[in-house]
Design an enzyme around this catalytic site. Structure first.
Site, PDB file in Angstrom:
ATOM      1  N   ARG A  68       0.674  -1.017   0.067  1.00 35.21           N
ATOM      2  CA  ARG A  68      -0.180   0.186   0.127  1.00 35.21           C
ATOM      3  C   ARG A  68       0.929   1.382  -0.226  1.00 35.21           C
ATOM      4  O   ARG A  68       0.394   2.338  -0.448  1.00 35.21           O
ATOM      5  CB  ARG A  68      -1.117  -0.107   1.288  1.00 35.21           C
ATOM      6  CG  ARG A  68      -2.173  -1.196   0.927  1.00 35.21           C
ATOM      7  CD  ARG A  68      -3.005  -1.460   2.002  1.00 35.21           C
ATOM      8  NE  ARG A  68      -3.818  -2.319   1.800  1.00 35.21           N
ATOM      9  CZ  ARG A  68      -3.480  -3.500   2.022  1.00 35.21           C
ATOM     10  NH1 ARG A  68      -2.647  -3.966   2.600  1.00 35.21           N
ATOM     11  NH2 ARG A  68      -4.489  -4.563   1.713  1.00 35.21           N
ATOM     12  N   GLU A 105       2.048  -8.367  13.448  1.00 34.82           N
ATOM     13  CA  GLU A 105       0.978  -8.637  14.309  1.00 34.82           C
ATOM     14  C   GLU A 105       0.425 -10.028  14.239  1.00 34.82           C
ATOM     15  O   GLU A 105      -0.089 -10.607  15.242  1.00 34.82           O
ATOM     16  CB  GLU A 105      -0.020  -7.609  14.624  1.00 34.82           C
ATOM     17  CG  GLU A 105      -1.222  -7.390  13.282  1.00 34.82           C
ATOM     18  CD  GLU A 105      -0.344  -6.224  12.474  1.00 34.82           C
ATOM     19  OE1 GLU A 105      -1.107  -5.806  11.801  1.00 34.82           O
ATOM     20  OE2 GLU A 105       0.803  -6.321  12.432  1.00 34.82           O
TER      21      GLU A 105
END
Length: 179
Positions: A68, A105
């Protein structure tokens, strides 16, 4: 004339959230929903450019993180007449690369950058969409540091404050929207 506050509100309104994606317990914040609306996308671009114009530190290139960071990084590079340098996942770039492994994460991965895309002593601006635990931004800073390249700032569109990811990033961080 729109103010930066109204532009930021427009961007915030268009960020969609998806519970339990990509796995149970994760709330995924989607920047693509901002790009679906021309007004919110334009507001986002304006806010990014405006912020960068106010930076005290100058930089020699714009670095975008896969994937992104590739959305806004090239636009910023064009606006400031600078080169755009991608940092990609392992095996996606040809030629000699420098690599760094990192944890996210919910997974682990490897980032790579072509060795000849930047020179020792240069200063860069890193752009990405999201700061969560700080794994990918820290890895990028570490990769650049290993090549003796300074990071002026890490600019992210969204930050998940509860995860305290900025505490793991060894460079200044600017986030536009916080959750």
């Amino acid at each position: 004339m729109e103010t930066n506050s109204s532009k930021l509100n427009l961007v915030r309104e268009h960020i969609k959230s998806y519970k339990d994606f990509p796995k149970q317990g994760i709330v995924f914040r989607d920047i693509f929903s901002v790009l679906l609306n021309n007004q919110s996308f334009k507001a986002l671009c304006d806010l990014v450019i405006d912020h960068i114009k106010k930076l005290d530190k100058k930089f020699d290139a714009v670095v975008g993180l896969e994937s992104r960071g590739f959305l806004l990084g090239p636009l910023v590079a064009l606006e400031f007449s600078l080169p755009f340098v991608p940092i990609r996942k392992k095996g996606k770039l040809p030629g000699p690369v420098t690599s760094v492994a990192y944890s996210l994460e919910y997974s682990t991965d490897v980032f790579e950058m072509q060795r000849d895309s930047l020179k020792e002593g240069q200063t860069v601006l890193i752009i990405d969409d999201l700061l969560a635990t700080g794994g990918s931004l820290k890895a990028s800073c570490d990769l650049l540091s290993s090549l003796k390249i300074e990071v002026a700032e890490c600019l992210v569109i969204m930050e998940l404050n509860d995860l305290r990811g900025r505490d793991n990033v060894p460079a200044p961080v600017y986030s536009m929207v916080q959750f």
